[in-house]
Design a protein around this motif. Sequence first.
Motif, PDB file in Angstrom:
ATOM      1  N   VAL A 170       6.938  33.940 -36.529  1.00  0.00           N
ATOM      2  CA  VAL A 170       5.632  33.317 -36.763  1.00  0.00           C
ATOM      3  C   VAL A 170       4.708  33.657 -35.608  1.00  0.00           C
ATOM      4  N   SER A 171       3.498  34.084 -35.933  1.00  0.00           N
ATOM      5  CA  SER A 171       2.476  34.367 -34.923  1.00  0.00           C
ATOM      6  C   SER A 171       1.163  33.710 -35.348  1.00  0.00           C
ATOM      7  N   VAL A 172       0.343  33.353 -34.345  1.00  0.00           N
ATOM      8  CA  VAL A 172      -0.940  32.697 -34.595  1.00  0.00           C
ATOM      9  C   VAL A 172      -2.021  33.764 -34.708  1.00  0.00           C
ATOM     10  N   VAL A 173      -2.676  33.801 -35.857  1.00  0.00           N
ATOM     11  CA  VAL A 173      -3.761  34.748 -36.070  1.00  0.00           C
ATOM     12  C   VAL A 173      -5.073  34.189 -35.542  1.00  0.00           C
ATOM     13  N   GLU A 174      -5.321  32.935 -35.833  1.00  0.00           N
ATOM     14  CA  GLU A 174      -6.568  32.287 -35.419  1.00  0.00           C
ATOM     15  C   GLU A 174      -6.334  30.790 -35.376  1.00  0.00           C
ATOM     16  N   ALA A 175      -6.962  30.092 -34.439  1.00  0.00           N
ATOM     17  CA  ALA A 175      -6.780  28.649 -34.313  1.00  0.00           C
ATOM     18  C   ALA A 175      -8.012  28.019 -33.691  1.00  0.00           C
ATOM     19  N   ASP A 176      -8.263  26.749 -34.093  1.00  0.00           N
ATOM     20  CA  ASP A 176      -9.298  25.933 -33.462  1.00  0.00           C
ATOM     21  C   ASP A 176      -8.760  24.516 -33.358  1.00  0.00           C
ATOM     22  N   ASN A 177      -9.624  23.548 -33.141  1.00  0.00           N
ATOM     23  CA  ASN A 177      -9.164  22.182 -32.961  1.00  0.00           C
ATOM     24  C   ASN A 177      -8.643  21.553 -34.254  1.00  0.00           C
ATOM     25  N   ARG A 178      -8.961  22.130 -35.398  1.00  0.00           N
ATOM     26  CA  ARG A 178      -8.582  21.514 -36.659  1.00  0.00           C
ATOM     27  C   ARG A 178      -7.492  22.286 -37.391  1.00  0.00           C
ATOM     28  N   THR A 179      -7.608  23.593 -37.508  1.00  0.00           N
ATOM     29  CA  THR A 179      -6.652  24.373 -38.281  1.00  0.00           C
ATOM     30  C   THR A 179      -6.156  25.578 -37.494  1.00  0.00           C
ATOM     31  N   PRO A 226      19.212  51.158 -50.105  1.00  0.00           N
ATOM     32  CA  PRO A 226      20.521  50.679 -49.661  1.00  0.00           C
ATOM     33  C   PRO A 226      20.663  50.710 -48.137  1.00  0.00           C
ATOM     34  N   GLY A 227      21.105  49.603 -47.587  1.00  0.00           N
ATOM     35  CA  GLY A 227      21.337  49.516 -46.150  1.00  0.00           C
ATOM     36  C   GLY A 227      20.090  49.396 -45.305  1.00  0.00           C
ATOM     37  N   ARG A 228      18.919  49.297 -45.924  1.00  0.00           N
ATOM     38  CA  ARG A 228      17.666  49.242 -45.176  1.00  0.00           C
ATOM     39  C   ARG A 228      17.179  47.805 -45.043  1.00  0.00           C
ATOM     40  N   THR A 229      16.327  47.583 -44.043  1.00  0.00           N
ATOM     41  CA  THR A 229      15.720  46.276 -43.789  1.00  0.00           C
ATOM     42  C   THR A 229      14.215  46.404 -43.866  1.00  0.00           C
ATOM     43  N   ASP A 230      13.601  45.541 -44.661  1.00  0.00           N
ATOM     44  CA  ASP A 230      12.141  45.508 -44.797  1.00  0.00           C
ATOM     45  C   ASP A 230      11.613  44.166 -44.326  1.00  0.00           C
ATOM     46  N   THR A 231      10.343  44.154 -43.984  1.00  0.00           N
ATOM     47  CA  THR A 231       9.667  42.937 -43.525  1.00  0.00           C
ATOM     48  C   THR A 231       8.541  42.592 -44.489  1.00  0.00           C
ATOM     49  N   VAL A 232       8.533  41.339 -44.919  1.00  0.00           N
ATOM     50  CA  VAL A 232       7.507  40.827 -45.817  1.00  0.00           C
ATOM     51  C   VAL A 232       6.676  39.804 -45.047  1.00  0.00           C
ATOM     52  N   THR A 233       5.353  39.928 -45.124  1.00  0.00           N
ATOM     53  CA  THR A 233       4.462  39.072 -44.343  1.00  0.00           C
ATOM     54  C   THR A 233       3.557  38.268 -45.269  1.00  0.00           C
ATOM     55  N   ALA A 234       3.366  36.993 -44.910  1.00  0.00           N
ATOM     56  CA  ALA A 234       2.464  36.107 -45.638  1.00  0.00           C
ATOM     57  C   ALA A 234       1.591  35.357 -44.633  1.00  0.00           C
ATOM     58  N   THR A 235       0.384  35.019 -45.036  1.00  0.00           N
ATOM     59  CA  THR A 235      -0.560  34.292 -44.177  1.00  0.00           C
ATOM     60  C   THR A 235      -0.800  32.900 -44.757  1.00  0.00           C
ATOM     61  N   VAL A 236      -0.706  31.881 -43.889  1.00  0.00           N
ATOM     62  CA  VAL A 236      -0.916  30.498 -44.322  1.00  0.00           C
ATOM     63  C   VAL A 236      -1.814  29.805 -43.302  1.00  0.00           C
ATOM     64  N   GLU A 237      -2.417  28.712 -43.738  1.00  0.00           N
ATOM     65  CA  GLU A 237      -3.284  27.913 -42.869  1.00  0.00           C
ATOM     66  C   GLU A 237      -2.775  26.480 -42.844  1.00  0.00           C
ATOM     67  N   VAL A 238      -2.586  25.930 -41.629  1.00  0.00           N
ATOM     68  CA  VAL A 238      -2.047  24.580 -41.447  1.00  0.00           C
ATOM     69  C   VAL A 238      -2.887  23.837 -40.423  1.00  0.00           C
ATOM     70  N   PRO A 239      -2.817  22.490 -40.412  1.00  0.00           N
ATOM     71  CA  PRO A 239      -3.482  21.731 -39.350  1.00  0.00           C
ATOM     72  C   PRO A 239      -2.888  22.077 -37.990  1.00  0.00           C
ATOM     73  N   SER A 240      -3.733  22.252 -37.009  1.00  0.00           N
ATOM     74  CA  SER A 240      -3.266  22.636 -35.673  1.00  0.00           C
ATOM     75  C   SER A 240      -2.758  21.418 -34.917  1.00  0.00           C
ATOM     76  N   GLY A 241      -1.982  21.689 -33.862  1.00  0.00           N
ATOM     77  CA  GLY A 241      -1.478  20.628 -32.998  1.00  0.00           C
ATOM     78  C   GLY A 241      -0.180  20.011 -33.452  1.00  0.00           C
ATOM     79  N   TYR A 242       0.461  20.544 -34.495  1.00  0.00           N
ATOM     80  CA  TYR A 242       1.720  19.998 -34.992  1.00  0.00           C
ATOM     81  C   TYR A 242       2.792  21.084 -34.992  1.00  0.00           C
ATOM     82  N   ASN A 243       4.042  20.634 -35.088  1.00  0.00           N
ATOM     83  CA  ASN A 243       5.168  21.553 -35.212  1.00  0.00           C
ATOM     84  C   ASN A 243       5.641  21.592 -36.662  1.00  0.00           C
ATOM     85  N   TYR A 244       6.078  22.787 -37.088  1.00  0.00           N
ATOM     86  CA  TYR A 244       6.427  22.975 -38.489  1.00  0.00           C
ATOM     87  C   TYR A 244       7.785  23.686 -38.622  1.00  0.00           C
TER      88      TYR A 244
END
Length: 337
Positions: A170-179, A226-244
């Motif tokens: 998980v990485s933070v793309v953008e954040a402010d005081n609310r989200t 076969p035998g390969r590893t792929d990465t799937v990425t999704a973007t979500v928005e949550v209230p900031s200041g909490y743990n998930y």
Amino acid sequence: MDTRTALLTAAVALLVAGAVGAVAAPDALTDPRERDEPPGQIDIAGTTVAPGEVGGETAELRLGTDLRHRGGTVENVTVRHRAIGAESGLLVDETTVEVGDVDFEGERTVNGTVTVEREGGYRIETVVFADGRRREQRTTRIAGVAALTPDYADTQVGFTDGTVWPTVAVSVVEADNRTATLSVSVSVTNRGDEPSDDVGLRLYLRQAESNVIAAEATETVGTVRPGRTDTVTATVEVPSGYNYYVDAALFDDDVLVDETQGVANLNPRETITANRTVRDVEFSVEDFEQGSDGAGAGDDAGAPQDRGTSGDSTPGFGPLVALVALVVAALTARGRR
């Protein structure tokens, strides 16, 4: 009567006598080697167990019994299999295989199946009968049936089980005081020998304290070689200041095939870790071994005992401490006088 006619008459007489003797005593023409043939012997040379069709609640076990035969023909042979619960001792399933007359030399495999529930362990009792009489018995123990994957969930694509490389990142793309906008990357691996079909990826972000779903996302995992590893990425928005908690699951035609968990710590004063509990369960087959009761093996056998102390001794107190206590008591009584 000439000599030729006499010989012909004697030959005909012998043929008639032989025919009459064969009818009167049929055993007279029996091959002596057949009369000396030993009685037939049949036993179990070995057994095998393999998974068959596996459903959501039950699993089929394919049983192979290697019959070994020696000597004469053994008539009306049957092989009976019984699946008995290892803990309950109850009969779960039973099947009988009709083999018929056995006259081959050497070994031959007789196949059968039983169906059991996908939980617990079982004892498979295989018995060979000849003309209704028990000839041989073999017992096999089965454990870890729950580890068998149902046919409808049989896919080779699953979450990557790495030591250093994270399964859920998980990485933070953008954040402010609310989200806060988070980028969630999930690693999947194809453990099969063929390219995989598309499977669905579902993500839930649960707020750690309240357990409330703050955000969710759905992505498609495309073909993985076969035998390969792929990465799937999704973007979500949550209230900031909490743990998930980041709950990730793979679905194949709405069937859950794999799941994992990560975390997103957005509270600088407190952090959480993924509460994953992993318990390895393996399908195993082994011959049953009857344990022998050893002499003196009671309920407390193997428990460590302190041979230097008695059962009513008090830990931490010894003769020296008692002597000191007596001296102190005597001095105290003398002082009071």
